[in-house]
Write an enzyme that holds these catalytic residues in place. Structure first.
Site, PDB file in Angstrom:
ATOM      1  N   ASP A 121     -39.995   6.372  19.939  1.00  0.00           N
ATOM      2  CA  ASP A 121     -41.310   5.997  20.768  1.00  0.00           C
ATOM      3  C   ASP A 121     -40.760   4.497  21.953  1.00  0.00           C
ATOM      4  OD1 ASP A 121     -44.397   5.076  20.879  1.00  0.00           O
ATOM      5  OD2 ASP A 121     -43.569   3.042  20.215  1.00  0.00           O
ATOM      6  N   GLU A 143     -22.351  12.764  13.980  1.00  0.00           N
ATOM      7  CA  GLU A 143     -22.050  12.817  12.084  1.00  0.00           C
ATOM      8  C   GLU A 143     -22.633  13.795  11.678  1.00  0.00           C
ATOM      9  OE1 GLU A 143     -22.131   8.603  10.979  1.00  0.00           O
ATOM     10  OE2 GLU A 143     -20.994   8.289  12.948  1.00  0.00           O
TER      11      GLU A 143
END
Length: 526
Positions: A192, A223
């Site tokens: 956002d 990852e």
């Protein structure tokens, strides 16, 4: 699904308060969403994006987050969220959630600590006097004074204090939040107000420091593998917009130029070309968005003389030909689905819902309405709860009578569900999912057919424009499928081949105004 599943995905936006109510309290929740997962599977979406589901006082529909590692009790529990993620994955649907890094809630532990102890205030923007005369994006001043005389910055509502991203502790906190949800199976984040994190004397939008944040977030996402970061980035400068999509930053970002574009062929062609020119050189897929929880619904917008979208309610209440808007919204849906990249569907868009512009003032909850003194009607009109079934409100939004439910459900034993948190128009009886399911010509079935064909023939890839009249958009995709959208006033011929889907009936083999068709070339075997 591949490690880059998001490049061509169809993503469905769930505004949880308004999707489906599972416990009868009038507010949508995780139980309601879980009960409707097969609906979303049948619709043909690849992923669900949820607006904030965190604990919140709801000063701004949940974008005032009190705790980033839990679920708002009105929506359910953390265990229910984990069950929802597992159930969505079992249906091969990915889950994307909102993260709100620009600001917190005045009810968060950090802000309460800051009020109690000045030494803890460096996580936010506290000053002895306001540094500037900035105005809140929601209206009114952007600084609020606390009891001991200091002031804090909030670019949005006073209940949403801005984080200080010059503080390394804020960086560590959000990296940990990402891991918390990735560990629970979340497939991505929509970020956002992604360009607003850093502040300086010169302003607060698109300062260079944001890029270091997203490079680090990208390392965290990588990852885990197959996870996506999506930016909410409103920037007029396409060169600066593209910086967020460099290979080591965000994977993609919302295309607000397309969402805001009027229903005009030259304007749409220009936006499509600009979007592709921005994304293609950096290898990022575009996104195509017609609506979301912040904007006027397409059926209403496209029925107006002025079909552009602007924040601020400038066109609110101006006349709209809903029949024309409905026809154009169908055509726009097939146009958006045919473009290369990912496509977003905001809940209710697939039902052809119009904006609810006649909500009583006393039920409006958007802070934009209150902070503008009522001059901006706010965004509640596109957030009215969905109509699922039946001939009148609440249109199946909640469950049937709830026997023996405990306290806090909002529904006493044997009672009917509470009224939805925003009232639904009686006229929606023709627009329920139930009413549309058996109607082959409905908006719902247009979306189902379009998304099914899109999965096989469209999605990620390239676009080649075809020669066409000035008021026609025509292009082919890698599969050979041609998309032709007629924005003119007279029918136009279609290229040779098989029409596999059209947004409306053809006119003696030609494409009528405000209609889009998909055509496979002769001999394609379809």
């Amino acid at each position: 699904m591949s490690q880059t599943w998001w490049r061509g995905a169809a993503i469905y936006q769930v505004y949880l308060r308004s999707f489906a109510d599972g416990n009868g309290d009038g507010i949508g929740d995780l139980a309601g969403l879980r009960s409707r997962l097969t609906y979303l599977k049948d619709l043909g979406v690849d992923a669900i994006w949820l607006n904030p589901w965190y604990p919140s006082p709801m000063a701004d529909g949940g974008y005032d987050v009190a705790d980033y590692r839990d679920i708002e009790p009105v929506f359910g529990t953390l265990e229910e969220a984990e069950a929802f993620i597992a159930e969505a994955h079992a249906l091969d649907i990915k889950v994307i959630i909102d993260v709100v890094p620009n600001h917190s809630s005045t009810e968060s532990a950090w802000f309460k600590e800051a009020l109690a102890d000045r030494r803890a205030r460096d996580r936010f923007w506290f000053r002895d006097e306001p540094d500037n005369d900035w105005r809140s994006i929601f209206g009114g001043p952007a600084w609020t004074q606390v009891a001991d005389g200091q002031w804090y910055l909030h670019l949005f509502a006073p209940e949403q204090p801005d984080f200080n991203w010059d503080n390394p502790e804020v960086h560590r906190e959000f990296e940990d939040v990402l891991r918390f949800w990735f560990d629970r199976g979340v497939d991505g984040f929509r970020i956002d107000s992604a360009a607003l994190l850093f502040k300086s004397a010169d302003g607060y939008e698109d300062l260079d420091g944001v890029h270091d944040v997203y490079r680090r977030w990208r390392e965290v996402a990588d990852e885990y593998g197959g996870r996506v970061l999506i930016g909410e980035v409103w920037l007029p400068d396409q060169e600066r917009f593209a910086r967020y999509l460099r290979p080591d930053e965000l994977h993609t970002a919302f295309n607000f130029d397309f969402l805001s574009c009027p229903w005009e062929p030259a304007a749409l062609r220009r936006v499509i070309d600009l979007t592709l020119a921005t994304h293609t050189p950096i290898g990022a897929p575009p996104t195509w968005v017609l609506s979301n929880h912040d904007v006027t619904r397409p059926v209403t917008r496209y029925g107006r003389a002025d079909t552009a979208f602007e924040h601020g309610g400038r066109l609110h209440g101006t006349p709209s030909d809903l029949e024309l808007g409905y026809r154009r919204a169908r055509a726009a849906a097939l146009l958006a689905m045919a473009l290369p990249g990912s496509v977003y569907v905001y809940q209710g868009e697939e039902l052809g819902l119009p904006e609810v512009e006649d909500l009583p003032d006393e039920v409006r909850q958007d802070p934009m309405y209150a902070r503008s003194g009522g001059t901006n009607p706010g965004r509640d009109g596109c957030r009215v709860p969905l109509p699922w079934s039946g001939d009148g409100p609440p249109f199946g939004f909640g469950p049937g009578p709830v026997p023996g439910t405990g306290p806090g459900t909002g529904a006493e034993a044997g009672a009917s569900p509470a009224a939805p948190w925003l009232p639904q128009p009686e006229s929606w009886r023709k627009l329920t999912a139930e009413a549309q399911a058996g109607d082959l010509g409905s908006m719902l079935n247009l979306y189902r057919s379009g998304l099914a064909l899109r999965r096989d023939l469209l999605g990620d890839g390239t676009l080649t424009w075809l020669p066409s009249a000035a008021d026609v958009l025509a292009f082919t995709r890698d599969s050979g499928l041609a998309c032709v959208a007629n924005l003119g006033r007279t029918p136009v011929p279609l290229p040779p081949g098989q029409v596999v889907l059209s947004s409306g009936p053809l006119d003696e083999g030609e494409l009528p105004p405000d209609t889009t068709a998909w055509v496979l070339p002769p001999g394609s075997g379809a």
